[in-house]
Design a protein around this motif. Structure first.
Motif, short mmCIF file in Angstrom:
data_model
loop_
_atom_site.label_atom_id
_atom_site.label_comp_id
_atom_site.label_asym_id
_atom_site.label_seq_id
_atom_site.Cartn_x
_atom_site.Cartn_y
_atom_site.Cartn_z
N SER A 1 10.22 -4.35 1.05
CA SER A 1 10.00 -5.68 1.60
C SER A 1 8.54 -6.14 1.52
CB SER A 1 10.48 -5.72 3.05
OG SER A 1 9.71 -4.83 3.83
N VAL A 2 7.69 -5.40 0.81
CA VAL A 2 6.28 -5.78 0.68
C VAL A 2 6.16 -6.97 -0.28
CG1 VAL A 2 4.00 -5.03 -0.08
CG2 VAL A 2 5.47 -3.44 1.17
N PRO A 3 5.52 -8.06 0.14
CA PRO A 3 5.34 -9.21 -0.76
C PRO A 3 4.12 -9.00 -1.68
CG PRO A 3 4.46 -9.74 1.39
CD PRO A 3 5.04 -8.34 1.49
N PHE A 4 4.29 -8.20 -2.72
CA PHE A 4 3.18 -7.86 -3.61
C PHE A 4 2.55 -9.09 -4.23
CE2 PHE A 4 5.83 -3.98 -3.79
CZ PHE A 4 4.91 -3.09 -3.26
N GLU A 5 3.34 -10.12 -4.50
CA GLU A 5 2.82 -11.32 -5.14
C GLU A 5 1.82 -12.06 -4.27
OE1 GLU A 5 6.35 -12.61 -2.79
OE2 GLU A 5 5.93 -10.93 -4.11
N ALA A 6 1.81 -11.79 -2.97
CA ALA A 6 0.87 -12.43 -2.06
C ALA A 6 -0.40 -11.61 -1.87
CB ALA A 6 1.55 -12.67 -0.70
N GLY A 7 -0.48 -10.48 -2.56
CA GLY A 7 -1.63 -9.59 -2.39
C GLY A 7 -2.80 -9.95 -3.29
N ARG A 8 -3.63 -8.96 -3.52
CA ARG A 8 -4.80 -9.08 -4.38
C ARG A 8 -4.69 -8.03 -5.47
NH1 ARG A 8 -10.07 -10.24 -1.94
NH2 ARG A 8 -9.65 -12.40 -1.50
N PRO A 9 -5.29 -8.25 -6.62
CA PRO A 9 -5.24 -7.24 -7.68
C PRO A 9 -5.83 -5.91 -7.20
CG PRO A 9 -6.09 -9.31 -8.54
CD PRO A 9 -6.00 -9.47 -7.05
N VAL A 10 -5.21 -4.79 -7.59
CA VAL A 10 -5.69 -3.48 -7.18
C VAL A 10 -6.87 -3.00 -8.01
CG1 VAL A 10 -3.52 -2.73 -6.16
CG2 VAL A 10 -3.99 -2.24 -8.58
N GLU B 1 4.75 7.02 -4.76
CA GLU B 1 4.13 6.21 -3.72
C GLU B 1 3.60 4.94 -4.39
OE1 GLU B 1 1.10 8.67 -1.89
OE2 GLU B 1 2.44 8.97 -0.18
N VAL B 2 3.42 3.91 -3.60
CA VAL B 2 2.90 2.64 -4.11
C VAL B 2 1.69 2.26 -3.27
CG1 VAL B 2 4.49 1.27 -2.71
CG2 VAL B 2 3.51 0.29 -4.75
N GLY B 3 0.66 1.75 -3.94
CA GLY B 3 -0.54 1.29 -3.25
C GLY B 3 -0.82 -0.16 -3.62
N TRP B 4 -1.29 -0.96 -2.68
CA TRP B 4 -1.58 -2.36 -2.93
C TRP B 4 -2.70 -2.82 -2.02
CZ3 TRP B 4 2.09 -0.68 0.31
CH2 TRP B 4 2.23 -1.31 1.54
N ARG B 5 -3.26 -3.99 -2.33
CA ARG B 5 -4.33 -4.60 -1.54
C ARG B 5 -3.90 -5.98 -1.07
NH1 ARG B 5 -9.35 -5.39 -4.85
NH2 ARG B 5 -10.11 -6.09 -2.85
N ASP B 6 -4.37 -6.34 0.11
CA ASP B 6 -4.19 -7.70 0.61
C ASP B 6 -5.43 -8.06 1.41
OD1 ASP B 6 -3.87 -6.47 3.10
OD2 ASP B 6 -1.71 -6.78 3.15
N ASP B 7 -5.40 -9.17 2.13
CA ASP B 7 -6.57 -9.61 2.88
C ASP B 7 -6.95 -8.64 4.00
OD1 ASP B 7 -6.81 -11.85 1.31
OD2 ASP B 7 -5.61 -13.11 2.64
N GLU B 8 -6.04 -7.79 4.42
CA GLU B 8 -6.30 -6.83 5.50
C GLU B 8 -6.85 -5.50 4.98
OE1 GLU B 8 -2.74 -6.47 7.78
OE2 GLU B 8 -2.63 -8.63 8.12
N GLY B 9 -6.81 -5.27 3.66
CA GLY B 9 -7.33 -4.02 3.11
C GLY B 9 -6.37 -3.36 2.14
N GLU B 10 -6.52 -2.05 2.00
CA GLU B 10 -5.68 -1.28 1.08
C GLU B 10 -4.58 -0.57 1.85
OE1 GLU B 10 -7.99 1.27 -1.42
OE2 GLU B 10 -9.33 -0.36 -2.02
N HIS B 11 -3.41 -0.44 1.22
CA HIS B 11 -2.24 0.16 1.86
C HIS B 11 -1.57 1.11 0.88
CE1 HIS B 11 -2.64 -3.11 4.79
NE2 HIS B 11 -2.78 -3.90 3.74
N ARG B 12 -0.83 2.07 1.43
CA ARG B 12 -0.09 3.02 0.60
C ARG B 12 1.15 3.47 1.37
NH1 ARG B 12 -3.06 7.62 -2.97
NH2 ARG B 12 -1.23 8.65 -3.75
N LEU B 13 2.29 3.44 0.67
CA LEU B 13 3.58 3.81 1.27
C LEU B 13 4.43 4.55 0.25
CD1 LEU B 13 4.95 0.54 2.96
CD2 LEU B 13 4.40 2.67 4.12
N PRO B 14 5.42 5.32 0.71
CA PRO B 14 6.43 5.80 -0.23
C PRO B 14 7.13 4.61 -0.87
CG PRO B 14 6.61 6.96 1.86
CD PRO B 14 5.64 5.83 2.07
N LEU B 15 7.45 4.71 -2.14
CA LEU B 15 8.05 3.59 -2.87
C LEU B 15 9.32 3.08 -2.20
CD1 LEU B 15 8.07 1.74 -5.33
CD2 LEU B 15 9.22 3.54 -6.61
N ALA B 16 10.16 3.96 -1.71
CA ALA B 16 11.41 3.55 -1.08
C ALA B 16 11.18 2.71 0.18
CB ALA B 16 12.25 4.77 -0.73
#
Length: 115
Positions: free
Chosen positions: A35-44, A16-31
């Motif tokens: 299409s998640v733009p990780f570079e536009a997020g925030r450091p975890v 699974e992968v977890g990341w943060r952005d301006d809307e909060g924290e998210h988690r999804l299966p890696l597959a």
């Protein structure tokens, strides 16, 4: 021997992968995160900086992002600089995501990627 090594590697559906952005924290299966733009997020996670530590954290100003990118060592700073001068690189973020894996014994493993 390649078959043996391949059998020992965990399949992508176990991550699974977890990341943060301006809307909060998210988690999804890696597959499902292709299409998640990780570079536009925030450091975890942040990283400590204190007197007497044995490595040299800091911030590098990136022309690719137009802002600062954190680094935990001079080696990471050098990698950020190399990526910043690579024309194909579209974004750069320090600690962009967590990778989560539950191994075959049920032990949960997590790792924050550096870049």
């Amino acid at each position: 021997m390649a078959g043996t090594i391949q059998q020992a590697l965990p399949t992508v559906d176990r991550f699974e992968v977890g990341w943060r952005d301006d809307e909060g924290e998210h988690r999804l299966p890696l597959a499902d995160a292709v299409s998640v733009p990780f570079e536009a997020g925030r450091p975890v996670r942040g990283f400590p900086s204190y007197r007497g530590q044995r490595h040299f954290p800091g911030l590098y100003w990136s022309s690719t992002t137009g802002g600062h990118v954190g680094f935990e060592s001079w080696l990471e700073r050098d990698h950020a600089m190399l990526l910043d001068f690579t024309p194909q690189v579209m974004g750069l973020l320090s600690q962009p995501l967590w990778l989560f894996l539950e191994d075959e014994r049920g032990k949960r493993i997590s790792h924050a990627l550096d870049y």
